[in-house]
Every structure is written in C-alpha cells, then in structure tokens.
Design a protein around this motif. Sequence first.
Motif, short mmCIF file in Angstrom:
data_model
loop_
_atom_site.label_atom_id
_atom_site.label_comp_id
_atom_site.label_asym_id
_atom_site.label_seq_id
_atom_site.Cartn_x
_atom_site.Cartn_y
_atom_site.Cartn_z
N MET A 23 41.09 19.52 -74.84
CA MET A 23 41.51 20.92 -74.77
C MET A 23 40.37 21.79 -74.28
N THR A 24 39.16 21.49 -74.69
CA THR A 24 38.01 22.26 -74.23
C THR A 24 37.87 22.15 -72.70
N ASP A 25 38.08 20.96 -72.16
CA ASP A 25 38.04 20.79 -70.71
C ASP A 25 39.15 21.59 -70.02
N VAL A 26 40.33 21.59 -70.63
CA VAL A 26 41.46 22.36 -70.08
C VAL A 26 41.14 23.85 -70.12
N LEU A 27 40.51 24.31 -71.18
CA LEU A 27 40.16 25.73 -71.30
C LEU A 27 39.16 26.16 -70.23
N LYS A 28 38.24 25.28 -69.88
CA LYS A 28 37.28 25.61 -68.82
C LYS A 28 38.02 25.84 -67.51
N LYS A 29 38.98 24.99 -67.21
CA LYS A 29 39.76 25.15 -65.97
C LYS A 29 40.63 26.41 -66.05
N GLU A 56 40.81 29.70 -63.61
CA GLU A 56 42.05 30.17 -62.98
C GLU A 56 42.34 31.63 -63.30
N LYS A 57 42.12 32.02 -64.55
CA LYS A 57 42.43 33.39 -64.98
C LYS A 57 41.22 34.31 -64.86
N GLN A 58 40.14 33.80 -64.32
CA GLN A 58 38.90 34.55 -64.13
C GLN A 58 38.41 35.16 -65.44
N LEU A 59 38.38 34.35 -66.47
CA LEU A 59 37.89 34.80 -67.77
C LEU A 59 36.44 34.39 -67.92
#
Length: 172
Positions: A126-132, A136-139
């Motif tokens: 999930m941490t890897d997914v959050l980085k992507k 994508e959302k420019q956070l």
Amino acid sequence: MRFVLSAVATFALGLVAVAPAMAQAKTGTIDFQRAVVETAEFKKAYAQLEATYKPKQDALAKAQQELQDLDTQMRSSQGQLSQAGAAELQAKAQRKQTQVERLQQDLQEDFEADRDRALQLTGTRMTDVLKKLADEKQLDLIIDATALRFSRTTLDVTDAAIKAYDAAHPAK
C-alpha cells in the motif's frame, strides 16, 4: 546595528519567500488501516486464515465444552462421590483446563502472527501504491487521518488508494 537590521531583513524576506511555497503544498489524507483491510487481497488472505484456523477453533470449542461438562458433573455430584472419585474428577478437570488454556494461547499466537504477516505485506504494498497515487494527484504529502487532529483542506485518498491497490495487486 546595520548588520542586525540586515540580518532581520534577510530573515523576514526568507519567511516571505517560504510562505507561498508552503501554502502551495498539496496534502492528502488516508485512513491507512481501513485502506489496508479493505483491499481485495487482504480480504482474501483473511478469509483463508479463518478457513485455515477453523479446525483449531472447533477443537478449542470442543475442549471448552468438555471442561464445562466436567465442571457441571463436579457440581452435580458433590457429596455423592467417594473422596478418591471426587479427587480424580477434579484432577481431570484441571488437566482439561490446562489443555484449553494451551489451545487458546497457541491458536491466538499463531493466528495473530499469520494475520500480522498479511497486514505487513499489504501495508508495504500500500505504501508503494500511495507513492504512485501521490505522483498522479500531485500531492506533496499523504498523512494518516487517524494521526491528523485538524486540517483546513485535504484530499482524502483512501478510496482511491484501495482501488489503485486492487488494480496493482489483484486477489489471486
């Protein structure tokens, strides 16, 4: 004196220059625990854990029932058994109590260890997914909502993270 004024002016200009940059930082929040446990992969892993441990839970329930039956038998036969018979029944109940406690402890420790491994694997992914997702959302930052006391404006990415995770790691 001029040096002090120059230093104060430089510091003030630095604050003015940093303030807009900080104001432009985009922050997202996530309920990380919910995001992890609601992924299809974790749900499947948890269902498999429950199925794997069902026979052990059934054995524990049976042993607990046997212990309860021995307790009922001891209460109902008070004064009716010989001293040796009562001592034997009490010893049998104590052995069963020890067995129940060991079964319960082993079951809990094994289940929790396997569950924690599944949580750790899903959490890491999930941490890897959050980085992507942040890219994508420019956070600039994603904060766990459970640790956040107050925020004026944030973007909750929990549902998006679950969807992105399920797409990246489909339950097999």
